[in-house]
Design a protein around this motif. Sequence first.
Motif, PDB file in Angstrom:
ATOM      1  N   ASP A 119       0.806  -1.227   0.000  1.00 18.64           N
ATOM      2  CA  ASP A 119       0.000   0.000   0.000  1.00 18.64           C
ATOM      3  C   ASP A 119       0.837   1.275   0.000  1.00 18.64           C
ATOM      4  O   ASP A 119       0.310   2.353  -0.288  1.00 18.64           O
ATOM      5  CB  ASP A 119      -0.913   0.048   1.236  1.00 18.64           C
ATOM      6  CG  ASP A 119      -1.958  -1.053   1.249  1.00 18.64           C
ATOM      7  OD1 ASP A 119      -2.070  -1.797   0.258  1.00 18.64           O
ATOM      8  OD2 ASP A 119      -2.668  -1.170   2.273  1.00 18.64           O
ATOM      9  N   THR A 120       2.106   1.194   0.370  1.00 17.28           N
ATOM     10  CA  THR A 120       2.895   2.391   0.647  1.00 17.28           C
ATOM     11  C   THR A 120       3.716   2.825  -0.565  1.00 17.28           C
ATOM     12  O   THR A 120       4.108   2.004  -1.395  1.00 17.28           O
ATOM     13  CB  THR A 120       3.829   2.168   1.845  1.00 17.28           C
ATOM     14  OG1 THR A 120       4.738   1.102   1.546  1.00 17.28           O
ATOM     15  CG2 THR A 120       3.027   1.792   3.090  1.00 17.28           C
ATOM     16  N   ALA A 121       3.999   4.120  -0.619  1.00 19.55           N
ATOM     17  CA  ALA A 121       4.691   4.678  -1.781  1.00 19.55           C
ATOM     18  C   ALA A 121       6.118   4.136  -1.935  1.00 19.55           C
ATOM     19  O   ALA A 121       6.603   3.966  -3.049  1.00 19.55           O
ATOM     20  CB  ALA A 121       4.713   6.206  -1.684  1.00 19.55           C
ATOM     21  N   ASP A 122       6.784   3.864  -0.804  1.00 24.57           N
ATOM     22  CA  ASP A 122       8.175   3.409  -0.891  1.00 24.57           C
ATOM     23  C   ASP A 122       8.320   1.892  -0.820  1.00 24.57           C
ATOM     24  O   ASP A 122       9.439   1.372  -0.806  1.00 24.57           O
ATOM     25  CB  ASP A 122       9.032   4.065   0.195  1.00 24.57           C
ATOM     26  CG  ASP A 122       8.581   3.702   1.608  1.00 24.57           C
ATOM     27  OD1 ASP A 122       7.629   2.907   1.760  1.00 24.57           O
ATOM     28  OD2 ASP A 122       9.177   4.226   2.576  1.00 24.57           O
ATOM     29  N   GLY A 123       7.189   1.160  -0.757  1.00 24.85           N
ATOM     30  CA  GLY A 123       7.248  -0.298  -0.751  1.00 24.85           C
ATOM     31  C   GLY A 123       7.796  -0.899   0.527  1.00 24.85           C
ATOM     32  O   GLY A 123       8.280  -2.032   0.534  1.00 24.85           O
ATOM     33  N   LYS A 124       7.700  -0.137   1.644  1.00 27.19           N
ATOM     34  CA  LYS A 124       8.109  -0.660   2.947  1.00 27.19           C
ATOM     35  C   LYS A 124       6.886  -0.808   3.847  1.00 27.19           C
ATOM     36  O   LYS A 124       5.858  -0.162   3.618  1.00 27.19           O
ATOM     37  CB  LYS A 124       9.120   0.272   3.626  1.00 27.19           C
ATOM     38  CG  LYS A 124      10.452   0.395   2.901  1.00 27.19           C
ATOM     39  CD  LYS A 124      11.403   1.307   3.671  1.00 27.19           C
ATOM     40  CE  LYS A 124      12.741   1.450   2.945  1.00 27.19           C
ATOM     41  NZ  LYS A 124      13.688   2.314   3.709  1.00 27.19           N
ATOM     42  N   VAL A 125       7.000  -1.635   4.886  1.00 22.76           N
ATOM     43  CA  VAL A 125       5.970  -1.718   5.921  1.00 22.76           C
ATOM     44  C   VAL A 125       6.178  -0.539   6.870  1.00 22.76           C
ATOM     45  O   VAL A 125       7.278  -0.345   7.393  1.00 22.76           O
ATOM     46  CB  VAL A 125       6.070  -3.045   6.705  1.00 22.76           C
ATOM     47  CG1 VAL A 125       4.933  -3.146   7.727  1.00 22.76           C
ATOM     48  CG2 VAL A 125       6.042  -4.243   5.763  1.00 22.76           C
ATOM     49  N   HIS A 126       5.135   0.253   7.088  1.00 20.81           N
ATOM     50  CA  HIS A 126       5.249   1.449   7.919  1.00 20.81           C
ATOM     51  C   HIS A 126       4.559   1.263   9.270  1.00 20.81           C
ATOM     52  O   HIS A 126       3.453   0.703   9.335  1.00 20.81           O
ATOM     53  CB  HIS A 126       4.626   2.645   7.195  1.00 20.81           C
ATOM     54  CG  HIS A 126       5.505   3.212   6.127  1.00 20.81           C
ATOM     55  ND1 HIS A 126       6.078   4.463   6.209  1.00 20.81           N
ATOM     56  CD2 HIS A 126       5.932   2.680   4.947  1.00 20.81           C
ATOM     57  CE1 HIS A 126       6.810   4.689   5.123  1.00 20.81           C
ATOM     58  NE2 HIS A 126       6.731   3.625   4.339  1.00 20.81           N
ATOM     59  N   LYS A 188      -1.421  -7.913  -2.435  1.00 19.99           N
ATOM     60  CA  LYS A 188      -1.812  -6.864  -3.376  1.00 19.99           C
ATOM     61  C   LYS A 188      -2.264  -5.605  -2.638  1.00 19.99           C
ATOM     62  O   LYS A 188      -2.668  -5.660  -1.482  1.00 19.99           O
ATOM     63  CB  LYS A 188      -2.932  -7.377  -4.285  1.00 19.99           C
ATOM     64  CG  LYS A 188      -2.497  -8.553  -5.161  1.00 19.99           C
ATOM     65  CD  LYS A 188      -3.657  -9.064  -6.009  1.00 19.99           C
ATOM     66  CE  LYS A 188      -3.201 -10.237  -6.879  1.00 19.99           C
ATOM     67  NZ  LYS A 188      -4.325 -10.806  -7.673  1.00 19.99           N
ATOM     68  N   ALA A 189      -2.216  -4.482  -3.343  1.00 22.79           N
ATOM     69  CA  ALA A 189      -2.655  -3.217  -2.756  1.00 22.79           C
ATOM     70  C   ALA A 189      -4.102  -3.326  -2.289  1.00 22.79           C
ATOM     71  O   ALA A 189      -4.940  -3.940  -2.956  1.00 22.79           O
ATOM     72  CB  ALA A 189      -2.513  -2.085  -3.768  1.00 22.79           C
ATOM     73  N   GLY A 190      -4.380  -2.750  -1.122  1.00 28.61           N
ATOM     74  CA  GLY A 190      -5.718  -2.831  -0.552  1.00 28.61           C
ATOM     75  C   GLY A 190      -6.297  -1.458  -0.288  1.00 28.61           C
ATOM     76  O   GLY A 190      -5.756  -0.431  -0.721  1.00 28.61           O
ATOM     77  N   VAL A 191      -7.414  -1.445   0.415  1.00 27.92           N
ATOM     78  CA  VAL A 191      -8.065  -0.206   0.829  1.00 27.92           C
ATOM     79  C   VAL A 191      -7.973  -0.123   2.353  1.00 27.92           C
ATOM     80  O   VAL A 191      -8.475  -1.008   3.057  1.00 27.92           O
ATOM     81  CB  VAL A 191      -9.542  -0.161   0.382  1.00 27.92           C
ATOM     82  CG1 VAL A 191     -10.196   1.134   0.851  1.00 27.92           C
ATOM     83  CG2 VAL A 191      -9.649  -0.300  -1.133  1.00 27.92           C
ATOM     84  N   THR A 232      -6.582   6.888  -3.494  1.00 29.93           N
ATOM     85  CA  THR A 232      -7.413   5.815  -4.052  1.00 29.93           C
ATOM     86  C   THR A 232      -7.398   4.560  -3.193  1.00 29.93           C
ATOM     87  O   THR A 232      -8.227   3.677  -3.385  1.00 29.93           O
ATOM     88  CB  THR A 232      -6.946   5.449  -5.472  1.00 29.93           C
ATOM     89  OG1 THR A 232      -5.550   5.112  -5.430  1.00 29.93           O
ATOM     90  CG2 THR A 232      -7.159   6.608  -6.430  1.00 29.93           C
ATOM     91  N   GLY A 233      -6.478   4.498  -2.228  1.00 27.65           N
ATOM     92  CA  GLY A 233      -6.406   3.322  -1.360  1.00 27.65           C
ATOM     93  C   GLY A 233      -6.772   3.623   0.077  1.00 27.65           C
ATOM     94  O   GLY A 233      -6.465   2.834   0.986  1.00 27.65           O
ATOM     95  N   THR A 234      -7.442   4.770   0.303  1.00 26.57           N
ATOM     96  CA  THR A 234      -7.748   5.205   1.661  1.00 26.57           C
ATOM     97  C   THR A 234      -9.194   5.676   1.764  1.00 26.57           C
ATOM     98  O   THR A 234      -9.664   6.402   0.894  1.00 26.57           O
ATOM     99  CB  THR A 234      -6.819   6.378   2.067  1.00 26.57           C
ATOM    100  OG1 THR A 234      -5.462   6.022   1.791  1.00 26.57           O
ATOM    101  CG2 THR A 234      -6.958   6.687   3.543  1.00 26.57           C
TER     102      THR A 234
END
Length: 446
Positions: A119-126, A188-191, A232-234
């Motif tokens: 879900d994150t822009a940098d591809g890390k777990v935040h 996969k990207a979620g909401v 779009t994911g929030t």
Amino acid sequence: MQAYEANFDGLVGPTHNYAGLSVGNVASLNNAKNASSPKQAAKQGLQKMKALHDLGMLQGVLAPQERPDLAALRRLGFSGTDTQVITQAAKQAPQVYRAVCSASSMWTANAATVSPSADTADGKVHFTPANLTNKFHRSLEPETTGRILRAMFNDSRHFAHHQHLPDNDHFGDEGAANHTRLCSDYAKAGVELFVYGRHAFDSSKPAPQRYPARQTLEACQAVARLHGLSDTGTVYLQQNPAVIDQGVFHNDVIAVGNRNVLFYHQQAFLDTQQKLTEIRQKFGETSPLHFIEVKDQQVSVADAVNTYLFNTQLINLPSGEMVIIAPTECQEHAGVYRYLTELCEQDTPIRQVKYFDVKQSMRNGGGPACLRLRVVLTEQERQAVNPAVLMSDALFGRLNTWVDKHYRDQLNEADLADPQLMIESRTALDELTQILQLGSVYSFQR
């Protein structure tokens, strides 16, 4: 790419007690001043962790906070030796002293908000620790929580850690208790759904009247920015003020989500239909989306609060089957048990309910969902987690032995003022940091 949803449960601390500190939490207030059993509470929590591990789930342990918090007492003007600080505070400010002895960090749904790398822009777990500003006893947690999370997820290639939001009610943040995520697949990207109780900067908006709204819209928006989430994911949803005033202090007392299922009470949100439409649009057509609404006539808000029907874990087993992990209070209530039995026979992904005894936690106002922080991890990210915090047969045995060695069978309110309890707690936590390989995360170790 494969991804898992791991559950990191809070280990109940040695000072687990019923001080009734949480206004707005009906169960906490109803059981105030009763004797507690720290040993039983810790073992009940460990038993649930081991059971989920045995079901094939990725299960971890999150260490408790140091209590009593003598650093907080010194900031409040109590001085001298540790024993003198305890004696002064317990005598001069007993309510403050009870607060700094709270073991509420066991409810790790409030530890932080976590966004997976998909879900994150940098591809890390935040990770953002919750500031928990609404309750003094919980506002003491975020610094130590941040250190513990960094010790557990300590690879900067995969994990990003943020400081908790400013310590002010305008940015009141209660963590994952007001956050859930819907997706077609964990990888996969979620909401991400952020649920708030009030607008901090607009008093004309709806807000509860009897009990406080602990989460603000502004806090939700700040966490989403920190985590690099897309619009779009929030989705931001306002909790119904009327249910907050009925004792629904967090969203996870009235709704729970997992994968493509949102399980919620009819009264959970404001503008429900509009928000469900927004969720459906942002979720897309990748897989069926199931909104399971529990009507008032099926289960009242009061019964949902008393049994914690929604403070259940909604998990996918390795087989793919979706299961509800519920407290035995749901099994013991005829109406709620009937509802859950019928739910499993309907055309939804939820196929069965497993009941667990977590009464020591329930009496203090926290069910199975309160006890866990969900973290979605890819296989690479899983390999980067501190392995010493992941549940195994060996760790389960070692932690039970540790509890037997250090925890009291019974704790009354008067026992909190015993300086020996502080010594016992520090000794226990010092040993725990070695078992879980956390390093020096507590103030007394630094």
